[in-house]
Design a protein around this motif. Structure first.
Motif, PDB file in Angstrom:
ATOM      1  N   LEU A   1       0.829  -1.079   0.038  1.00 29.99           N
ATOM      2  CA  LEU A   1       0.058  -0.143   0.042  1.00 29.99           C
ATOM      3  C   LEU A   1       0.702   1.195  -0.103  1.00 29.99           C
ATOM      4  O   LEU A   1       0.418   2.361  -0.253  1.00 29.99           O
ATOM      5  CB  LEU A   1      -0.859   0.078   1.103  1.00 29.99           C
ATOM      6  CG  LEU A   1      -1.999  -1.227   1.135  1.00 29.99           C
ATOM      7  CD1 LEU A   1      -2.778  -1.173   2.549  1.00 29.99           C
ATOM      8  CD2 LEU A   1      -2.795  -1.211   0.303  1.00 29.99           C
ATOM      9  N   THR A   2       2.056   0.991   0.211  1.00 23.62           N
ATOM     10  CA  THR A   2       2.878   2.502   0.318  1.00 23.62           C
ATOM     11  C   THR A   2       3.711   2.268  -0.950  1.00 23.62           C
ATOM     12  O   THR A   2       4.733   3.296  -1.052  1.00 23.62           O
ATOM     13  CB  THR A   2       3.859   2.392   1.576  1.00 23.62           C
ATOM     14  OG1 THR A   2       4.546   1.135   1.862  1.00 23.62           O
ATOM     15  CG2 THR A   2       2.900   2.736   2.612  1.00 23.62           C
ATOM     16  N   GLU A   3       4.046   1.190  -1.617  1.00 23.52           N
ATOM     17  CA  GLU A   3       4.951   1.179  -2.924  1.00 23.52           C
ATOM     18  C   GLU A   3       4.516   2.155  -3.810  1.00 23.52           C
ATOM     19  O   GLU A   3       3.552   2.487  -4.247  1.00 23.52           O
ATOM     20  CB  GLU A   3       5.128  -0.251  -3.368  1.00 23.52           C
ATOM     21  CG  GLU A   3       6.161  -0.484  -4.459  1.00 23.52           C
ATOM     22  CD  GLU A   3       7.446  -0.345  -3.922  1.00 23.52           C
ATOM     23  OE1 GLU A   3       8.319  -0.524  -4.478  1.00 23.52           O
ATOM     24  OE2 GLU A   3       7.489  -0.795  -2.830  1.00 23.52           O
ATOM     25  N   ASP A   4       5.606   2.998  -4.334  1.00 21.54           N
ATOM     26  CA  ASP A   4       5.365   4.285  -5.206  1.00 21.54           C
ATOM     27  C   ASP A   4       4.523   4.972  -4.842  1.00 21.54           C
ATOM     28  O   ASP A   4       3.493   5.404  -5.809  1.00 21.54           O
ATOM     29  CB  ASP A   4       5.064   3.648  -6.702  1.00 21.54           C
ATOM     30  CG  ASP A   4       6.260   2.687  -7.362  1.00 21.54           C
ATOM     31  OD1 ASP A   4       7.479   3.027  -6.686  1.00 21.54           O
ATOM     32  OD2 ASP A   4       6.062   1.808  -8.160  1.00 21.54           O
ATOM     33  N   ASP A   5       4.528   5.662  -3.602  1.00 19.32           N
ATOM     34  CA  ASP A   5       3.487   6.539  -3.207  1.00 19.32           C
ATOM     35  C   ASP A   5       2.055   6.112  -3.216  1.00 19.32           C
ATOM     36  O   ASP A   5       1.102   6.722  -3.686  1.00 19.32           O
ATOM     37  CB  ASP A   5       3.554   7.856  -3.766  1.00 19.32           C
ATOM     38  CG  ASP A   5       4.984   8.616  -3.499  1.00 19.32           C
ATOM     39  OD1 ASP A   5       5.467   8.482  -2.727  1.00 19.32           O
ATOM     40  OD2 ASP A   5       5.207   9.309  -4.628  1.00 19.32           O
ATOM     41  N   GLY A   6       2.044   4.552  -2.867  1.00 15.11           N
ATOM     42  CA  GLY A   6       0.589   4.038  -2.894  1.00 15.11           C
ATOM     43  C   GLY A   6      -0.106   4.044  -4.204  1.00 15.11           C
ATOM     44  O   GLY A   6      -1.462   4.166  -4.465  1.00 15.11           O
ATOM     45  N   ILE A   7       0.523   3.686  -5.188  1.00 12.34           N
ATOM     46  CA  ILE A   7       0.180   3.511  -6.734  1.00 12.34           C
ATOM     47  C   ILE A   7      -0.766   2.173  -6.768  1.00 12.34           C
ATOM     48  O   ILE A   7      -1.671   2.480  -7.521  1.00 12.34           O
ATOM     49  CB  ILE A   7       1.450   3.159  -7.711  1.00 12.34           C
ATOM     50  CG1 ILE A   7       0.788   3.530  -9.001  1.00 12.34           C
ATOM     51  CG2 ILE A   7       1.807   1.861  -7.356  1.00 12.34           C
ATOM     52  CD1 ILE A   7       0.183   4.604  -9.508  1.00 12.34           C
ATOM     53  N   PHE A   8      -0.775   1.481  -5.951  1.00 10.32           N
ATOM     54  CA  PHE A   8      -1.472   0.289  -6.222  1.00 10.32           C
ATOM     55  C   PHE A   8      -2.796   0.508  -5.798  1.00 10.32           C
ATOM     56  O   PHE A   8      -3.804  -0.183  -6.182  1.00 10.32           O
ATOM     57  CB  PHE A   8      -1.277  -0.999  -5.268  1.00 10.32           C
ATOM     58  CG  PHE A   8      -1.849  -2.196  -5.204  1.00 10.32           C
ATOM     59  CD1 PHE A   8      -2.027  -3.161  -6.104  1.00 10.32           C
ATOM     60  CD2 PHE A   8      -2.995  -2.527  -4.083  1.00 10.32           C
ATOM     61  CE1 PHE A   8      -2.689  -4.184  -6.347  1.00 10.32           C
ATOM     62  CE2 PHE A   8      -3.769  -3.688  -4.309  1.00 10.32           C
ATOM     63  CZ  PHE A   8      -3.619  -4.529  -5.440  1.00 10.32           C
TER      64      PHE A   8
ATOM     65  N   PHE B 276      -3.690   2.551 -14.863  1.00 13.12           N
ATOM     66  CA  PHE B 276      -3.751   1.205 -15.007  1.00 13.12           C
ATOM     67  C   PHE B 276      -4.717   0.865 -14.287  1.00 13.12           C
ATOM     68  O   PHE B 276      -4.887   0.983 -13.008  1.00 13.12           O
ATOM     69  CB  PHE B 276      -2.382   0.628 -14.526  1.00 13.12           C
ATOM     70  CG  PHE B 276      -1.282   0.983 -15.909  1.00 13.12           C
ATOM     71  CD1 PHE B 276      -1.663   1.204 -17.097  1.00 13.12           C
ATOM     72  CD2 PHE B 276       0.090   0.418 -15.477  1.00 13.12           C
ATOM     73  CE1 PHE B 276      -0.684   1.307 -17.887  1.00 13.12           C
ATOM     74  CE2 PHE B 276       0.887   0.646 -16.583  1.00 13.12           C
ATOM     75  CZ  PHE B 276       0.633   1.072 -18.079  1.00 13.12           C
ATOM     76  N   PRO B 277      -5.408  -0.678 -14.450  1.00  7.76           N
ATOM     77  CA  PRO B 277      -6.139  -1.325 -13.370  1.00  7.76           C
ATOM     78  C   PRO B 277      -5.189  -2.336 -12.860  1.00  7.76           C
ATOM     79  O   PRO B 277      -3.974  -2.422 -13.008  1.00  7.76           O
ATOM     80  CB  PRO B 277      -7.219  -2.384 -14.211  1.00  7.76           C
ATOM     81  CG  PRO B 277      -6.236  -2.298 -15.768  1.00  7.76           C
ATOM     82  CD  PRO B 277      -5.571  -1.110 -15.868  1.00  7.76           C
ATOM     83  N   THR B 278      -5.582  -2.829 -11.730  1.00  7.87           N
ATOM     84  CA  THR B 278      -4.844  -4.127 -11.003  1.00  7.87           C
ATOM     85  C   THR B 278      -4.065  -5.061 -11.844  1.00  7.87           C
ATOM     86  O   THR B 278      -2.964  -5.551 -11.652  1.00  7.87           O
ATOM     87  CB  THR B 278      -5.486  -4.630  -9.925  1.00  7.87           C
ATOM     88  OG1 THR B 278      -6.506  -5.416 -10.431  1.00  7.87           O
ATOM     89  CG2 THR B 278      -5.933  -3.770  -8.682  1.00  7.87           C
ATOM     90  N   SER B 279      -4.665  -5.584 -12.871  1.00  8.76           N
ATOM     91  CA  SER B 279      -4.166  -6.616 -13.787  1.00  8.76           C
ATOM     92  C   SER B 279      -2.980  -6.175 -14.318  1.00  8.76           C
ATOM     93  O   SER B 279      -2.002  -6.792 -14.363  1.00  8.76           O
ATOM     94  CB  SER B 279      -5.115  -6.750 -14.786  1.00  8.76           C
ATOM     95  OG  SER B 279      -5.814  -6.032 -15.718  1.00  8.76           O
TER      96      SER B 279
END
Length: 311
Positions: free
Chosen positions: A93-100, A256-259
């Motif tokens: 949840l914190t990777e790349d400023d929360g990109i996920f 982007f979507p999650t896929s």
């Protein structure tokens, strides 16, 4: 002169049995079980167990793998617990400023809008194919059935060329607009319309003065709600799992979507194995909305799948 008198003894007389056996007493026959015996039962149950294992074991492995770090994923057994579940989620949840979280929100937006709007469009089209008579109806419905047979990956490049000519590539509309038209959903909508909505009900509405549009919204739509929910669920899953279309249409990571986002991280695993826990944790979280949708709408989904089974 002595005479010997013979005394006739009573003898048991057996009834004569005709040669063709017409008068023979009925013989008991061994009844066979309806399923074909124990072997058939074990065979069918064995196939069901194998099919269930094929579907459940990957999800079970995903749950266990989410609790492990990169070293434990390569060095421990598949179905053992690890101690890095919360650490993996925090890093995800914190990777790349929360990109996920942005990717997850995009997936929810694409799937929800595609399911609601696309399901409603398919419901209207299926209703029209079932209840209306118009010129070219058979040819148009045949085109819909042909569209069901064409795989989605075969239409990605033509859709990209159309989107490029309209100037909507690298936008959300490039993913949403194709989700509004699904041939399989139109086919399901016609089946639901034929099973749920009797022609007599619409005829009674027309006698009372309702036109075609009012008949659909006042009479047809409320009766087709279970079918609409079923179509929307299929649409939601299809858009959520869509990979090739957003991969071709989108270049901005923020869209982007999650896929596609998880695929982006997966492509970096060979150079940096530390991305593997992110890929697995992201895959785990991407399954949660699907489970929630099916649990919340399970009642409508079951009734929708049983349309037309009881007359």
């Amino acid at each position: 002169m002595s005479t010997t008198s013979s005394i006739a003894r009573p003898t048991s007389v057996s009834p004569s049995v005709p040669a063709d056996g017409a008068g023979a007493p009925p013989t008991r026959r061994r009844r066979r079980s309806p399923g074909g015996g124990i072997g058939a039962t074990f065979g069918v149950n064995g196939l069901l167990v194998l099919g269930s294992a094929y579907m459940v074991l990957p999800l079970l492995w995903l749950v266990f793998a989410t609790t492990k770090d990169a070293s434990a994923l390569y060095g421990s057994d598949a179905f053992t617990w690890g101690g890095a579940f919360f650490a993996n989620l925090e890093r995800l949840l914190t990777e790349d400023d929360g990109i996920f979280l942005r990717w997850l929100g995009n997936s929810v937006l694409y799937a929800a809008v595609g399911a609601i709007v696309g399901g409603f469009v398919a419901l209207m089209a299926g209703y029209a194919f079932d209840k209306f008579q118009f010129r070219g109806k058979g040819a148009l419905y045949g085109a819909v059935l042909i569209g069901v047979l064409i795989p989605n990956t075969a239409t990605v490049i033509p859709l990209y060329l159309l989107a490029a000519s309209l100037g909507v590539t690298n936008t959300m509309w490039a993913v949403l607009i194709p989700a509004f038209c699904n041939p399989f959903s139109v086919y399901l909508a016609r089946v639901f319309s034929a099973g749920y909505l009797p022609d007599e009900t619409l005829e009674a509405a027309r006698v009372d003065g309702a036109g075609p549009i009012r008949s659909f919204f006042s009479v047809g739509l409320p009766m087709l709600v279970p079918g609409f929910v079923t179509i929307a669920l299929f649409q939601f899953v299809a858009v959520w799992n869509n990979f090739m279309l957003p991969l071709i249409m989108l270049q901005d990571r923020q869209l982007f979507p999650t896929s596609v986002g998880i695929f982006l991280w997966q492509s970096q695993v060979q150079q940096n194995p530390e991305y593997l826990p992110l890929v697995i944790a992201g895959s785990f979280l991407s399954v949660v909305p699907l489970v929630i949708a099916f649990v919340m709408l399970q009642r409508f989904w079951r009734s929708g799948l049983s349309a037309g089974s009881v007359k």
